[in-house]
Design an enzyme around this catalytic site. Structure first.
Site, short mmCIF file in Angstrom:
data_model
loop_
_atom_site.label_atom_id
_atom_site.label_comp_id
_atom_site.label_asym_id
_atom_site.label_seq_id
_atom_site.Cartn_x
_atom_site.Cartn_y
_atom_site.Cartn_z
N PRO A 84 21.18 -6.64 31.49
CA PRO A 84 20.89 -7.78 30.61
C PRO A 84 20.45 -7.32 29.23
O PRO A 84 19.68 -6.36 29.10
CB PRO A 84 19.75 -8.51 31.34
CG PRO A 84 19.92 -8.12 32.77
CD PRO A 84 20.42 -6.70 32.74
N GLU A 85 20.95 -7.98 28.20
CA GLU A 85 20.58 -7.64 26.83
C GLU A 85 19.53 -8.62 26.32
O GLU A 85 19.07 -9.50 27.06
CB GLU A 85 21.82 -7.61 25.95
CG GLU A 85 22.83 -6.54 26.39
CD GLU A 85 23.97 -6.36 25.42
OE1 GLU A 85 23.87 -6.80 24.25
OE2 GLU A 85 24.99 -5.76 25.81
#
Length: 290
Positions: free
Chosen positions: A2-3
């Site tokens: 996840p960013e």
């Protein structure tokens, strides 16, 4: 992994349950995730109140009334699920992940609970005194927040001046900008018509001032991250929001994961190319990104 937009989406989903709430109990269903839990982890959290839930780069930070900070990282596949006593409550959704991978359950005095699920167990949780956060190895080398006021064209020019490394590599350097990841760097470079292959220092003039492309890049970074957060992030592989629903920004990708597709830039006749940089896929248009 996840960013930043995915982590910020999770933070916003958890905030109404965490902030201002008391922790009645923390249930650990195993002794470790990526790392062992800190000594006395559950006992140190029980009875504490969460004063604020913040984000730094890709880390969630729960500030406790004890003076400690609960650091939470999602790793590759971590997610949080919110459940309330009232089945009609705003946070009740059907379970979307296997219970066998439910490793931590936060039970709040409000009656709500939050479950951390992580099939690959690359996530982790730590407890660190708040006064030691800035010097902690996870944070002492981090760059500016891309959505904060510190990220300006001039600040970025100071960081990039003289750098011969490719622009993509420089933007992914967490010591320069904290939290930017592969997806949103590709998207921001396309919006600002900048090639990921060009030397990062070419965006700075001889006097150390940002060139027009760098000004456009800073604005593109803010735009793409803001739009992704509003869309709930990008649901690639494991990411889900706290209510179990998916993010939708992947439907707005201009270049990421669109190899050979026509370039979406109006008037451009190019197609999206894919190259490997530092072991990661880079997507861009060779015709309009210079």
């Amino acid at each position: 992994m996840p960013e930043l937009p995915e982590v910020e989406t999770v933070r916003r989903g958890l905030e109404p349950v965490f902030t201002g709430s008391g922790l009645a109990q923390v249930e650990l269903r195993r002794a470790d995730l990526r790392f062992p839990f800190p000594q006395g982890f559950a006992a140190r959290l029980a009875g504490r109140r969460v004063e604020a839930l913040k984000r730094r780069a890709k880390y969630l930070l729960g500030e406790l009334d004890s003076g400690e900070t609960l650091i939470m990282h999602l790793g590759m596949s971590g997610s949080f699920r919110i459940d309330a006593d009232d089945p009609e409550g705003a946070y009740h959704r059907a379970v979307t992940t296997k219970p066998a991978h439910d490793h931590v359950v936060f039970h709040f005095t409000s009656g709500a609970s939050v479950t951390y699920n992580d099939p690959r167990r690359f996530g982790f949780m730590l407890l660190v005194p708040r006064g030691e956060m800035a010097a902690h190895p996870l944070f002492n080398g981090l760059g500016v927040e891309p959505l904060g006021p510190e990220l300006t064209p001039q600040r970025l020019a100071e960081e990039l001046r003289g750098r011969k490394a490719p622009l993509k590599a420089a933007l992914l350097d967490q010591r320069i900008i904290a939290g930017l990841g592969n997806i949103y760097v590709c998207e921001a470079m396309h919006r600002s018509y900048l090639s990921p292959l060009r030397a990062a220092g070419t965006l700075v003039d001889a006097k150390g001032k940002p060139k027009r492309g760098l000004v456009d890049l800073v604005e593109a970074i803010r735009q793409v991250l803001g739009e992704a957060i509003e869309a709930g992030g990008s649901s690639l592989r494991d990411h889900r929001q706290t209510d179990g629903s998916l993010g939708y920004f992947q439907h707005s990708f201009r270049v990421y994961d669109r190899e050979d597709a026509p370039c979406p830039t109006p008037g451009c006749r190019g197609h999206v190319s894919r190259v490997i940089q530092s072991g990661r896929s880079t997507f861009f248009c060779r015709d309009c990104q210079k």
